[in-house]
Enzyme design. Structure first.
Site: not given
Length: 162
Positions: A138, A7, A66
């Site tokens: 996260d 992430d 992502e």
């Protein structure tokens, strides 16, 4: 097979590693790589070195990142894009194939709804990885990205064994 989910973030880059054995998933590790405020160059170096250390320590077979969410703050989006570049570079340099997923695709895969709330994503990650303890939100997002990539690999009939 081990899958690393990332992430991207400039201040906090979440990471999560899962083991995939057929349709079964197992949590391996998760955490966050922090970069302190200040000049951008040293912050990117800290993220890169931290992510390289995660890759060495956990030896993933594949990685997923992502995609950047574009918002109204162009400067913030650009900085996030630079952190995302590090998230793509480190695993690619290690020879890993890197998948990329939009936030809504991750949510749809993990929760079943593309606009799920963070709490729903975390709940479903806990269900799919029993006993997992998140280092941070996260890291939970990174585990969701890893789960998404594992499910997409399974859908393409790519052999996933531990």
């Amino acid at each position: 097979m081990r899958v690393l989910g990332i992430d991207p973030g400039l201040r906090n880059m979440g990471w999560g590693v899962i083991a995939v054995d057929g349709s079964r998933l197992r949590h391996v590790a998760n955490g966050v790589i922090h970069s302190e405020g200040g000049d951008l160059g040293p912050r990117l170096v800290a993220l890169y070195r931290g992510l390289c250390a995660v890759i060495i320590a956990h030896a993933p077979d594949a990685a997923a990142v992502e995609q950047t969410f574009v918002n109204k703050d162009a400067v913030g989006t650009l900085k996030l894009g630079q952190a995302r570049g590090i998230a793509l570079l480190a695993p690619a340099e290690a020879g890993l194939a890197v998948g990329e997923y939009a936030p809504n695709a991750v949510k749809k895969t993990v929760v079943g709804v593309g606009h799920a709330a963070k709490e729903q994503v975390q709940h479903m990650v806990r269900i799919q990885l029993p006993g997992v303890q998140f280092d941070s939100p996260d890291a939970a997002d990174a585990l969701a990205i890893a789960i998404c990539h594992a499910r997409h690999l399974q859908g393409r009939n790519i052999r996933v064994v531990a």
